[in-house]
Write a protein that holds these residues in place. Structure first.
Motif, PDB file in Angstrom:
ATOM      1  N   PRO A  21       9.986   3.774  10.323  1.00 28.19           N
ATOM      2  CA  PRO A  21       9.785   4.989  10.010  1.00 28.19           C
ATOM      3  C   PRO A  21       8.362   5.915  10.804  1.00 28.19           C
ATOM      4  CG  PRO A  21       9.339   4.673   7.946  1.00 28.19           C
ATOM      5  CD  PRO A  21       9.637   3.485   8.961  1.00 28.19           C
ATOM      6  N   GLN A  22       8.452   6.948  11.450  1.00 30.63           N
ATOM      7  CA  GLN A  22       7.493   7.202  12.817  1.00 30.63           C
ATOM      8  C   GLN A  22       7.229   9.010  12.502  1.00 30.63           C
ATOM      9  OE1 GLN A  22       8.583   6.488  17.126  1.00 30.63           O
ATOM     10  NE2 GLN A  22       8.567   4.487  16.196  1.00 30.63           N
ATOM     11  N   ASP A  23       6.205   9.682  12.791  1.00 32.54           N
ATOM     12  CA  ASP A  23       6.361  10.869  13.380  1.00 32.54           C
ATOM     13  C   ASP A  23       6.737  11.256  14.703  1.00 32.54           C
ATOM     14  OD1 ASP A  23       6.016  11.784  11.044  1.00 32.54           O
ATOM     15  OD2 ASP A  23       3.998  10.799  10.629  1.00 32.54           O
ATOM     16  N   THR A  24       7.698  12.421  14.583  1.00 40.72           N
ATOM     17  CA  THR A  24       7.610  12.461  16.637  1.00 40.72           C
ATOM     18  C   THR A  24       8.446  13.089  16.552  1.00 40.72           C
ATOM     19  OG1 THR A  24      10.038  11.862  16.574  1.00 40.72           O
ATOM     20  CG2 THR A  24       8.493   9.928  16.614  1.00 40.72           C
ATOM     21  N   ALA A  25       8.699  13.795  18.013  1.00 37.09           N
ATOM     22  CA  ALA A  25       8.672  15.676  18.249  1.00 37.09           C
ATOM     23  C   ALA A  25      10.427  15.937  17.357  1.00 37.09           C
ATOM     24  CB  ALA A  25       8.984  15.458  19.150  1.00 37.09           C
ATOM     25  N   THR A  26      10.740  14.918  16.483  1.00 37.50           N
ATOM     26  CA  THR A  26      12.198  14.961  15.548  1.00 37.50           C
ATOM     27  C   THR A  26      11.925  13.572  14.744  1.00 37.50           C
ATOM     28  OG1 THR A  26      13.350  13.126  16.755  1.00 37.50           O
ATOM     29  CG2 THR A  26      14.067  14.695  18.343  1.00 37.50           C
ATOM     30  N   ARG A  27      10.929  13.591  14.512  1.00 34.52           N
ATOM     31  CA  ARG A  27      11.345  12.457  13.225  1.00 34.52           C
ATOM     32  C   ARG A  27      10.040  12.770  12.047  1.00 34.52           C
ATOM     33  NH1 ARG A  27      13.540   7.072  13.356  1.00 34.52           N
ATOM     34  NH2 ARG A  27      15.910   7.529  15.194  1.00 34.52           N
ATOM     35  N   GLU A  28      10.141  12.455  11.389  1.00 40.78           N
ATOM     36  CA  GLU A  28       9.245  13.125   9.985  1.00 40.78           C
ATOM     37  C   GLU A  28       9.471  11.710   8.857  1.00 40.78           C
ATOM     38  OE1 GLU A  28       7.512  17.238   7.984  1.00 40.78           O
ATOM     39  OE2 GLU A  28       8.953  17.303   9.493  1.00 40.78           O
ATOM     40  N   ARG A  29       8.145  12.063   8.593  1.00 37.39           N
ATOM     41  CA  ARG A  29       7.664  10.399   7.013  1.00 37.39           C
ATOM     42  C   ARG A  29       6.730  11.061   6.169  1.00 37.39           C
ATOM     43  NH1 ARG A  29       3.939   5.707   9.981  1.00 37.39           N
ATOM     44  NH2 ARG A  29       2.471   7.423  10.551  1.00 37.39           N
ATOM     45  N   LYS A  30       6.922  10.661   5.298  1.00 37.86           N
ATOM     46  CA  LYS A  30       5.905  11.321   3.732  1.00 37.86           C
ATOM     47  C   LYS A  30       5.311   9.453   3.573  1.00 37.86           C
ATOM     48  CE  LYS A  30       6.502  13.709  -0.548  1.00 37.86           C
ATOM     49  NZ  LYS A  30       6.461  14.772  -0.968  1.00 37.86           N
ATOM     50  N   ASN A  31       4.144   9.928   3.192  1.00 36.08           N
ATOM     51  CA  ASN A  31       4.279   8.570   2.597  1.00 36.08           C
ATOM     52  C   ASN A  31       4.223   8.533   1.355  1.00 36.08           C
ATOM     53  OD1 ASN A  31       1.507   7.055   1.252  1.00 36.08           O
ATOM     54  ND2 ASN A  31       2.347   6.088   3.754  1.00 36.08           N
ATOM     55  N   LEU A  32       4.677   7.511   0.261  1.00 29.63           N
ATOM     56  CA  LEU A  32       4.771   7.313  -1.474  1.00 29.63           C
ATOM     57  C   LEU A  32       4.250   5.905  -1.757  1.00 29.63           C
ATOM     58  CD1 LEU A  32       8.940   7.429  -1.046  1.00 29.63           C
ATOM     59  CD2 LEU A  32       7.093   9.403  -0.880  1.00 29.63           C
ATOM     60  N   ASP A  33       2.386   5.987  -1.143  1.00 28.95           N
ATOM     61  CA  ASP A  33       1.446   5.126  -1.879  1.00 28.95           C
ATOM     62  C   ASP A  33       1.177   6.336  -3.119  1.00 28.95           C
ATOM     63  OD1 ASP A  33       2.117   3.667  -0.026  1.00 28.95           O
ATOM     64  OD2 ASP A  33       0.602   3.389   0.768  1.00 28.95           O
ATOM     65  N   GLY A  34       0.225   5.047  -4.101  1.00 26.92           N
ATOM     66  CA  GLY A  34      -0.124   5.657  -4.644  1.00 26.92           C
ATOM     67  C   GLY A  34      -0.314   5.690  -5.979  1.00 26.92           C
ATOM     68  N   LEU A  35       0.145   6.281  -7.127  1.00 24.27           N
ATOM     69  CA  LEU A  35      -0.161   5.349  -8.331  1.00 24.27           C
ATOM     70  C   LEU A  35       1.825   5.651  -9.465  1.00 24.27           C
ATOM     71  CD1 LEU A  35      -3.448   6.622 -10.053  1.00 24.27           C
ATOM     72  CD2 LEU A  35      -2.969   4.836  -9.099  1.00 24.27           C
ATOM     73  N   TRP A  36       1.919   4.479  -9.330  1.00 25.92           N
ATOM     74  CA  TRP A  36       3.679   4.038 -10.365  1.00 25.92           C
ATOM     75  C   TRP A  36       3.229   4.058 -11.301  1.00 25.92           C
ATOM     76  CZ3 TRP A  36       8.183   3.118  -6.666  1.00 25.92           C
ATOM     77  CH2 TRP A  36       7.968   3.780  -5.190  1.00 25.92           C
ATOM     78  N   SER A  37       4.426   3.726 -11.349  1.00 23.66           N
ATOM     79  CA  SER A  37       4.525   3.201 -13.488  1.00 23.66           C
ATOM     80  C   SER A  37       4.923   1.869 -13.107  1.00 23.66           C
ATOM     81  CB  SER A  37       5.678   4.195 -14.025  1.00 23.66           C
ATOM     82  OG  SER A  37       4.659   5.197 -14.742  1.00 23.66           O
ATOM     83  N   PHE A  38       4.396   1.140 -13.793  1.00 24.69           N
ATOM     84  CA  PHE A  38       4.694  -0.115 -13.627  1.00 24.69           C
ATOM     85  C   PHE A  38       4.612  -0.674 -15.262  1.00 24.69           C
ATOM     86  CE2 PHE A  38       2.315  -4.532 -14.071  1.00 24.69           C
ATOM     87  CZ  PHE A  38       2.702  -4.766 -12.999  1.00 24.69           C
TER      88      PHE A  38
END
Ligand code: GCB
Length: 593
Positions: free
Chosen positions: A4-21
């Motif tokens: 995944p990249q951020d470019t002129a045509t692409r976008e990404r969203k990071n899903l790191d953080g606290l997850w239920s486990f």
């Protein structure tokens, strides 16, 4: 697959953080559709992290089996009409993923990425639940292998590699949006002649019969230096600035997918280091010049986070590598985070890139010789199915890392059994798989002391001989004079093969702060003398083109009578404080060879 990249045509969203486990020792969650609702009686877990050391509970630390991770996310509002992908950089050692009630992807192998196209299941602006069932059990059909043994008190997980079986979501998870018409993959190759560099590219794109591909190369200052078009082709670069060890010069290649009207539908960026790699006789050449590997076998291993990727630790480790004069590292014993390779590209660090095929040797346990009653290669142990998993691990490693200039050599296994007919049969096709996936880089595997020169049946397939040897530690313990004689003799045998030799491991466990007037094993003084002895042996052998000390830093292992709070062969402690040997290595490696 493109990251995944951020470019002129692409976008990404990071899903790191606290997850239920939630651990699922009864393996009941799948049948009971735990993915269908918020996990009950769950605890918080950090992503990225190994789960093992975050909880003060032995039953969590040593857990093997099914593990559930879950979180909700919202698809960005602006992503309407885009292709939406859920991307895991890794899940150790396998995972199945659901989006709400829909199973979207399964993946085997703990250190390479996988993703699912979820476009048909989501709408921009909508909230959704992601559930990942991760499983960290090792079997004879996993890479690395292991086995579950029944004991009077239950079951235990055995494996034949000498590092702790950290597991979980070790790297980032992403949601990404790309245009529907898009570039799907890119392979680059580089060479040069005189002052002119050349970059070959081959793109995979959707609709590539109707659409055009355009490429633009910019130098490190952002100045356009070459352009081209077509799904494949090559670019010439005048007055090329080569990528070289210690000089991580990178060009930027932008690849665009363009319609008839000249409108850019998709755009991706790829760092390019222009360099060549070649094995000639007993030399290892980078850009036509003999290269001598100085550095370490490493581990992704830190207190608390285990095998999680962490940029602060990567920067710190590379600072120490630079301080000590290292020019290279091996990703022992699994593919590292892609961020590590990006960093190596940028800083001119040379990389031997290794698969997770470690411990395919039932004559070894945690680095220590001793049989536990298994035959390595047999119908019931490491077999054809394992080889398929191994082949896939090689293909995925190369698919992920093929464009990194820092990667100069593939290591397809560490210390497998290699003196038997079964080993020869197992490995022959795997070398073919590797060369087919990447015809541009040399291939090798790491030979173990149990298969000394004259007995190894796998090194015939390798371009470079990689040796792990512990003369003066596991053999000739405390007797460095005897070790020197035995080691010199073995190395002479290997040098008759006419191939370059990299010593991929040599090391002595050393308890930081343990000093001794006469060099006793486990003391800092012995580690220094042990390294000196090894260096005399290497310096006397022309075919030796590199030395990687085992290990960069102390690291976690399973507990046992040979390991006190982990493996202590580090030149730095686990929290990166130098032992005496660090200063000795710094003196040797900073002298120009
Ligand atoms: C080896 C292994 C490495 C171990 C090391 C040791 O040969 O490749 O994973 O940690 O020995 O210290 O025993």
């Amino acid at each position: 697959m493109l990251r995944p990249q951020d470019t002129a045509t692409r976008e990404r969203k990071n899903l790191d953080g606290l997850w239920s486990f939630k651990l699922d020792s009864e393996a009941a969650g799948r049948d009971n559709r735990w993915y269908g609702a918020p996990l009950t009686e769950a605890r918080d877990m950090a992503v990225p992290a190994s789960f093992n050391d975050l909880v003060a509970d032995a039953s969590v630390r040593d857990y093997f089996g099914d593990i559930w991770y879950q979180r909700t996310i919202r698809v960005p509002r602006g992503w309407d009409g885009q292709r939406i992908v859920l991307h895991f950089e890794s899940a150790t050692h396998r995972a199945t993923v659901w989006l709400d009630d829909h199973e979207v992807v399964s993946h085997e192998g703990g250190y390479t990425p996988f993703e699912a196209d979820i476009t048909h299941l989501v709408e921009a602006g909508q909230e959704m639940r992601i559930t990942a069932l991760v499983n960290n059990t090792l079997t004879f059909q996993s890479i690395p292998p292991g086995v579950i043994e029944k004991t009077p008190s239950g079951a235990t997980q055995r494996y034949w590699h000498d590092f702790f079986n950290y597991a979980g979501l070790h790297r980032s998870v992403w949601l990404s949006a790309t245009p529907q018409a898009r570039i799907e993959d890119l392979t680059v190759t580089t060479t040069f002649s005189g002052t002119t560099g050349s970059i070959g590219w081959a793109a995979d794109a959707t609709d590539q019969d109707e659409l055009d591909v355009a490429v633009v190369l910019r130098d490190a200052e952002g100045v356009e230096v070459a352009t081209g078009s077509g799904v494949s082709g090559s670019l010439e670069v005048q007055d090329v600035h080569l990528w070289a060890p210690g000089d991580g010069y990178l060009y930027d290649l932008e690849v665009q997918l363009v319609d008839d009207a000249g409108q850019v539908l998709d755009s991706i960026h790829q760092n390019i280091g222009i360099r060549t790699v070649e094995v000639r006789g007993t030399q290892f050449l980078i850009n036509g010049k003999p290269f001598y590997f100085k550095g370490f076998g490493m581990h992704e291993d830190h207190a608390v986070i285990g095998k999680a990727h962490n940029n602060a630790h990567v920067i710190n480790d590379f600072e120490l590598l630079n301080w000590i004069g290292a020019n290279s590292l091996r990703t022992s014993h699994y593919p590292y985070s892609e961020d590590v390779l990006d960093y190596a590209d940028k800083h001119g660090m040379v990389v031997i890139d290794e698969t997770a095929a470690v411990g395919l040797n039932m004559g070894l346990g945690g680095g220590i010789v001793g049989s536990q009653g298994y035959t390595t290669f047999s119908l019931d142990t490491i077999n054809d199915s394992t080889r398929e998993v191994h082949a896939q691990a090689i293909r995925e490693l190369i698919a992920r890392d093929k464009n990194h200039p820092s990667v100069v050599l593939w290591s397809i296994a560490n210390e497998p059994e290699s003196h038997t007919e079964g080993a020869e049969t197992y490995f022959r096709p795997l070398f073919e798989v590797t060369r087919q996936a990447d015809p541009t880089r040399p291939v090798g595997f790491v030979n173990v002391g149990l298969a000394p020169h004259g007995t190894c049946r796998v090194s015939q397939f390798a371009d470079v001989i990689m040796l792990n040897r512990y003369y003066g530690w596991y053999e000739n313990t405390g007797d460095l004079a005897g070790a020197e004689i035995a080691w010199t003799a073995e190395l002479q045998g290997w040098s008759s093969e006419g191939k370059p030799i990299v010593i991929t491991e040599y090391g002595a466990d050393t308890l930081s702060g343990n000093h001794s007037l006469t060099p006793q094993p486990w003391s800092e003084e012995y580690q220094v003398d042990y390294l000196d002895m090894n260096h005399r042996v290497f310096d006397a052998c022309n075919a030796v083109v590199g030395e990687h000390v085992w290990n960069f830093a102390d690291f976690a292992t399973t507990s046992g009578i040979m390991r006190v709070d982990g493996n202590k062969k580090g030149i730095f402690t686990r929290d990166r404080r130098p032992k005496s040997a660090a200063f000795a290595l710094r003196r040797r490696w900073n002298k120009e060879a």
